[in-house]
Scaffold this active site. Sequence first.
Site, short mmCIF file in Angstrom:
data_model
loop_
_atom_site.label_atom_id
_atom_site.label_comp_id
_atom_site.label_asym_id
_atom_site.label_seq_id
_atom_site.Cartn_x
_atom_site.Cartn_y
_atom_site.Cartn_z
N GLY A 1 0.91 -1.25 -0.07
CA GLY A 1 -0.16 0.00 -0.11
C GLY A 1 0.82 1.21 0.01
O GLY A 1 1.82 1.45 -0.49
N ASP B 1 -5.15 -8.29 -6.89
CA ASP B 1 -4.91 -8.11 -5.45
C ASP B 1 -3.85 -7.06 -5.51
O ASP B 1 -2.64 -7.05 -5.99
CB ASP B 1 -4.52 -9.09 -4.86
N LEU B 2 -4.04 -5.92 -4.84
CA LEU B 2 -3.15 -4.74 -4.63
C LEU B 2 -1.78 -5.32 -4.04
O LEU B 2 -1.61 -5.72 -3.09
CB LEU B 2 -3.67 -3.59 -3.98
N ASP B 3 -0.58 -5.00 -4.79
CA ASP B 3 0.64 -5.47 -4.51
C ASP B 3 0.53 -6.95 -4.07
O ASP B 3 1.56 -7.33 -3.01
CB ASP B 3 1.15 -4.44 -3.30
N GLU B 4 0.06 -7.75 -4.96
CA GLU B 4 -0.02 -9.19 -4.45
C GLU B 4 0.21 -10.07 -5.67
O GLU B 4 0.39 -11.21 -5.43
CB GLU B 4 -1.40 -9.45 -3.91
#
Lengths: 285, 285, 285, 285
Positions: C203, C228-231
């Site tokens: 994040g 998925d954010l940053d995943e």
Amino acid sequence: MSRTPDTWILTAHSPSLLGTVDVITRFLCEQGCYVTEHHSFDDRLACRFFIRVEFRAPAGLSEADFRAELAKRVAPFSMETELTPPGYRPKVVIMVSKADHCLHDLLYRQRIGQLPMDVVAVVSNHPDLEPLARWHGIPFHHFPLEPLDKPAQEARVLEVVESSSAELVILARYMQVLSAELCSRLEGRAINIHHSLLPGFKGAKPYHQAYLKGVKLVGATAHFINNDLDEGPIITQGVETVDHAHYPEDLIAKGRDIECLTLAKAVGYFLERRVFLNANRTVVL
Amino acid sequence: MSRTPDTWILTAHSPSLLGTVDVITRFLCEQGCYVTEHHSFDDRLACRFFIRVEFRAPAGLSEADFRAELAKRVAPFSMETELTPPGYRPKVVIMVSKADHCLHDLLYRQRIGQLPMDVVAVVSNHPDLEPLARWHGIPFHHFPLEPLDKPAQEARVLEVVESSSAELVILARYMQVLSAELCSRLEGRAINIHHSLLPGFKGAKPYHQAYLKGVKLVGATAHFINNDLDEGPIITQGVETVDHAHYPEDLIAKGRDIECLTLAKAVGYFLERRVFLNANRTVVL
Amino acid sequence: MSRTPDTWILTAHSPSLLGTVDVITRFLCEQGCYVTEHHSFDDRLACRFFIRVEFRAPAGLSEADFRAELAKRVAPFSMETELTPPGYRPKVVIMVSKADHCLHDLLYRQRIGQLPMDVVAVVSNHPDLEPLARWHGIPFHHFPLEPLDKPAQEARVLEVVESSSAELVILARYMQVLSAELCSRLEGRAINIHHSLLPGFKGAKPYHQAYLKGVKLVGATAHFINNDLDEGPIITQGVETVDHAHYPEDLIAKGRDIECLTLAKAVGYFLERRVFLNANRTVVL
Amino acid sequence: MSRTPDTWILTAHSPSLLGTVDVITRFLCEQGCYVTEHHSFDDRLACRFFIRVEFRAPAGLSEADFRAELAKRVAPFSMETELTPPGYRPKVVIMVSKADHCLHDLLYRQRIGQLPMDVVAVVSNHPDLEPLARWHGIPFHHFPLEPLDKPAQEARVLEVVESSSAELVILARYMQVLSAELCSRLEGRAINIHHSLLPGFKGAKPYHQAYLKGVKLVGATAHFINNDLDEGPIITQGVETVDHAHYPEDLIAKGRDIECLTLAKAVGYFLERRVFLNANRTVVL
């Protein structure tokens, strides 16, 4: 990277010729062998081909038949092959002097299974490290170096190596220069750890040399020995940063960790059949 | 590490004597200066003392009075001091040949404020990098090297350095050996980047030397120049692992990043007044 | 590692089946292709096979015939293959916001030939980096983000990507979260650089998070984007040591170098066809 | 970095106030003490001051008088000081479970003098490592953990720590969570090694978590324990690259070296009085 217990390793090298990869992979496929990792490299300047394959064999594979048939197949390529069956553990002789850190580290790694080798003897020109070898249950030979009798001492060393069928000799901070004759007898199967980033600081007291030069990095080099002191083919090197506050004794202390890690890595590569001689250089697959 | 805009830097060095730390810190305290970072080192083999202090001064401090009083205080210690006021930006001349990566990197770092310097000129023996310098709005001087006229060319270089009051000269892959005379004129204020881990692979084509030797690490060395080629005091060194698959051109490509980072780090240390000469070595506080 | 100008790259992946290596290498041999580097990996937990081969083809090889015949051969293995002819340069779109360091670095590497790609457009939600793109002769599109109109803006982005036939989108510090729809459209062909060692500090403002946590290492992660954010699957990560004296702005400064190097490395792997998706992980051969 | 045998260490911390450096250095000078290394750091966000000084004292210095006078001088600054005389060796208790690599490494470093500490006891919830402790001549306490009786077991642990006047407890892969009460009793003097790069992969089986996530770097974190599991102030972290071919058991093997080195480094910092607590972070001078 880790292998299942039924994994074989096949390595080979040859001149660069069309069909070198195919002759290996086709044979493996025909034998019902399943390739789990395969790496080949063609050196376009040296015109040499290198290959390393890990595979699982079908139940009931005859090793003798496999070897015989393989030899026939690769003959047209002037290819030298080496086959390592599952669970094979090379016999190893370790040579030391007084410093114990590399020996301590290697025997620990052997004990926990990280280095799959059988250390059959520790040989030293000093008696100091006998307790450490004994604690690990390994025979220790103290062969002192008399001033004028290096040939006799080296003959005793070689006798241990040959009578035990050791295929690798590790010079784990053995602080004597080997004679040209012994170097030649051990070519390609003796790994030394030198406590500098070769080609910098060859010879004696490299950390003191490094201090005087004021370098900001120190390192260690694991290499095969050859007739030229500290000039054999390099397998791997390790390095750490240092600064102005590192006196020679600090470099020595810091160096111990680098030496242990670098030597253990090189030995691991050798045991896993990753290292190939390529003239005065190495290929590590 | 980052400093508030009102931070001063005071550095000093002297023979090792009782009271060297105290003379500095007591004076600062008496002047109402607040120390935010302080680092001193006493080289017990060289018997030299080095100190670097960052501090915030009270409003209204007179720099002239400060300097005068400080000089009086440290006189008994044969101490040389250097005071750097807030916001001070050293003038810098960069020397290049044809390779642009280090120049490109240094000018970018200057532009975004990471290297607080004023590049007053780029000097080259080739015309190639003029557009890059111009894009950054920096004067570019093309001083070609005529076979028999190095002294004249170097005189022009020195003229640029001295007329601009540059206190630092950066040899950012300048591919000519400087004369002994120019080296001597620039002693302690000219930083070179050599593309090897000195003392390994001095001189020409170090990546080709490294390839032939079969090393498993390559690096770069930022050092002050002196009369001995590639032998000046080392400021910092960088390193990366390589393997058998790196041909000379791959080492060159990999080396570019190491050279940029190593040179920029050394220049940053210099600009922050962290680097001290200590005979043929450096202290970096 | 460097390739001769006549080198092809063939990659493939499939379920783990006996004969996967052989079907590729036998075909290449029959076509008279000379393998210069070959790397295959069988993931024994995922039961997936991955292979990458570099080879030189004989004069007069018909690419169309080669592709047709290869497709026939590999069909029984449910194998997906990708063939890259010599000199092929993928088209790339770079997305940025205000920070210029990654863009600056990527365009430099493109210019000197280290990243063999054609950057066909730079797209940004801010106008700031237009001069940099223009200097390199690359079209710049400023698509501002209106509070309630992300879909429209993303449609314009996608239009640029698709109309230019870009096969890779690089998010070079693009500071907006992409919608699930755009992520899905770009799956497997959009690489993001996140300025932390994922999965730590996802994040916003990861360097500030790192400062508050007091970590002694900071890093950057290049990964494929997914919903998925940053995943998304990680391609490579870089890291540097820091200490208590690094305030958030120092971490940001130090991070710039790590971000540039890590992103450039990941893009290089992609361009060289080294990266394979393996569920939510990657294989990099 | 290495110290002469007559070297003292003085450390202190206090709120940020004018005169904190001076009060220390002036006092040392007046006492005839020669400063060989001095490092201070002022945390401008936390408004805390930290200082560490190494010095040589004149012959005949009275430690009691020195301490008494120092206490008087620093009183106005709310400063806490710690004085370590030459040759002082802290007493240490090591806690382990079944994994032996960290214990093996720590005891070796103690034996060769690299970690100047006296390990007074090894405590474990399993009997496995008794032979290793015994070989080094160190008392071993097996305190098994009964399901419902953690408080009793921890009471026995604490009894060993307190009766031996240990000032440091090292959790060298002790695989139990300590109760809040024990954590609180050991605050600031218990160092744990966690086998991940915190804050990533807290809790159990971090290498398996790392494998599933597909990270390309694994590491270890040495930190003070506190009431939050794996959340205590970080002292140092180590890291190594990994790739797709590392199965969980390979990460575990690789991790052993990182854990040993990282823990030994943190313990060394502690013994050399380099580590200061700074709220939930550390300062390492």
